[in-house]
Design an enzyme around this catalytic site. Structure first.
Site, mmCIF file in Angstrom:
data_model
loop_
_atom_site.group_PDB
_atom_site.id
_atom_site.type_symbol
_atom_site.label_atom_id
_atom_site.label_comp_id
_atom_site.label_asym_id
_atom_site.label_seq_id
_atom_site.Cartn_x
_atom_site.Cartn_y
_atom_site.Cartn_z
ATOM 1 N N GLU A 275 0.823 -1.214 0.000
ATOM 2 C CA GLU A 275 0.000 0.000 0.000
ATOM 3 C C GLU A 275 0.857 1.264 0.000
ATOM 4 O O GLU A 275 0.465 2.281 -0.564
ATOM 5 C CB GLU A 275 -0.941 -0.005 1.205
ATOM 6 C CG GLU A 275 -1.885 -1.192 1.270
ATOM 7 C CD GLU A 275 -2.718 -1.376 0.012
ATOM 8 O OE1 GLU A 275 -2.966 -0.384 -0.693
ATOM 9 O OE2 GLU A 275 -3.114 -2.524 -0.277
ATOM 10 N N HIS B 163 1.552 2.266 -3.566
ATOM 11 C CA HIS B 163 0.430 3.031 -4.126
ATOM 12 C C HIS B 163 0.439 4.465 -3.588
ATOM 13 O O HIS B 163 0.273 5.437 -4.343
ATOM 14 C CB HIS B 163 -0.904 2.382 -3.746
ATOM 15 C CG HIS B 163 -1.164 1.057 -4.393
ATOM 16 N ND1 HIS B 163 -0.991 0.844 -5.743
ATOM 17 C CD2 HIS B 163 -1.619 -0.118 -3.872
ATOM 18 C CE1 HIS B 163 -1.317 -0.415 -6.027
ATOM 19 N NE2 HIS B 163 -1.691 -1.014 -4.918
#
Length: 378
Positions: free
Chosen positions: A30, A33
């Site tokens: 994550e 991202h």
């Protein structure tokens, strides 16, 4: 008292190592991202490790809510304009945005930037694996036993393929063999598949074709695995064992090679499952990961970090599968958008997301069923 002891053993022996490994892998996925999204000017609403109800969290200076959630089976980054954790656009909310708000919306960014943000998650997983392996190689080096054949078992695949005592394995399928463990790893995932070998036999280079035999074996923890076996043993001499030390650059190269090897063999196995050459019973879900994490934790922190690296590669590859709801599915949509000059219709995307959700759920059910069968067979 026995119940409390069992609960303690379950938490400390399995749950803690499982959460340690999974949290590292999910966080870095994550984070990939998140960092690229910030770099592209996308407003990040939420960064969550886990799903469901928030256990605790905080807001950073740019308004992103960082949270640890109740269900520790993944995570997500939610961008401005997203309807849910899978980055499905909230079209009503986007339509109601002001021009300034739309500047920070993920869906309003050029297709190249959206693709970069999506691809950054799996890439971060691969980078994490490289860093972990490189750190281990740089800090501890690598124990190497020469790939020298000490004995050949009668009736084995090695005997059928022409291997002899004293052969020094040079290459397998064009891959340089530095240690006996390199040979073992390639052979173990190549059951019933013919391998091209070159060996040094008393100074002469000999080319052979050897097909490892498929065997079901139990590891030290009692887990059954279907692997390939040659039927050779390595040299017991301490003169054939050494520790190879790595400089920083060499460690990074070795870490990259290790990550590539795991990715290549994982894809080879998945390809074998699709074509029917491999059994799908080795596909596991969170229960299997928890079990393996607990077992590996008994071997120390370095072994647990190595497992995290292997799992990170697997998560990166899975997320690149061209299935809507996964990163790879989004990338397919963006490729279609780039080719035709406009996004796919809302109807096509909605259908794709529904199909993708169904596929993901089926895979989760299948993996969990495999986990249950695996536990009952122990």
């Amino acid at each position: 008292m026995d119940l409390l002891t069992s609960a303690y053993d379950l938490v400390v022996g399995y749950l803690v190592p499982f959460l340690f490994v999974l949290t590292i892998v999910v966080f870095f996925h994550e984070l990939g991202h998140f960092l690229v999204a910030r770099w592209c000017g996308v407003r990040v609403v939420t960064f969550s490790v886990g799903f469901g109800r928030e256990l605790f969290g905080f807001n950073d200076a740019k308004g992103t809510r960082w949270r640890l959630s109740l269900i520790p089976l993944g995570g997500y980054v939610k961008f401005a304009g997203d309807d849910n954790a899978a980055s499905v656009p909230d079209r009503e909310r986007i339509a109601a945005m002001s021009a300034q708000e739309r500047e920070g919306a993920f869906v309003a960014k050029p297709v190249a930037q959206r693709a970069a943000v999506v691809a950054a998650g799996p890439i971060a997983n691969f980078i994490l694996a490289i860093v972990i392996f490189a750190t281990i190689f740089f800090s501890f080096g690598k124990m190497i036993t020469a790939p020298l054949v000490d004995q050949v078992q009668p009736g084995s695949a090695a005997e059928a393929g022409g291997l002899q005592t004293g052969d020094l394995i040079l290459t397998v399928d064009g891959r340089q063999i530095e240690a006996f463990s390199d040979l073992q790893r390639i052979v173990s995932v190549s059951a019933d598949r013919t391998l091209a070998m070159t060996v040094d036999r008393a100074g002469a280079v000999v080319e052979l074709s050897v097909t490892p035999q498929a065997r079901v074996v139990r590891d030290n923890f009692g887990n059954e695995q279907r692997i390939g076996l040659l039927g050779v043993s390595r040299s017991p001499s301490q003169d054939d064992v050494k520790v190879k030390n790595y400089g920083l650059v060499e460690a990074v190269v070795a870490g990259t090679q290790e990550t590539w090897f795991i990715a290549e063999r994982t894809l080879s196995y998945l390809g074998g499952v699709i074509t029917g050459r491999e059994s799908a019973d080795q596909l596991g879900g969170p229960i299997r990961v928890a079990q393996v994490s607990g077992q590996v934790a008994t071997q120390g922190v370095m072994a647990l970090l190595s497992l995290a690296a292997v799992l990170s590669v697997s998560i990166g590859l899975i997320n690149l599968m061209p299935v809507p709801m996964l990163d790879g599915g989004h990338l397919v949509f963006y490729l279609a958008e780039a080719l035709q000059g406009k996004p796919l219709s809302e109807r096509v995307q909605d259908i794709g997301f529904r199909i993708g959700m169904g596929i993901v759920l089926l895979l989760m059910v299948f993996a969990t069923w495999n986990d249950v069968l695996h536990l009952t067979n122990l």
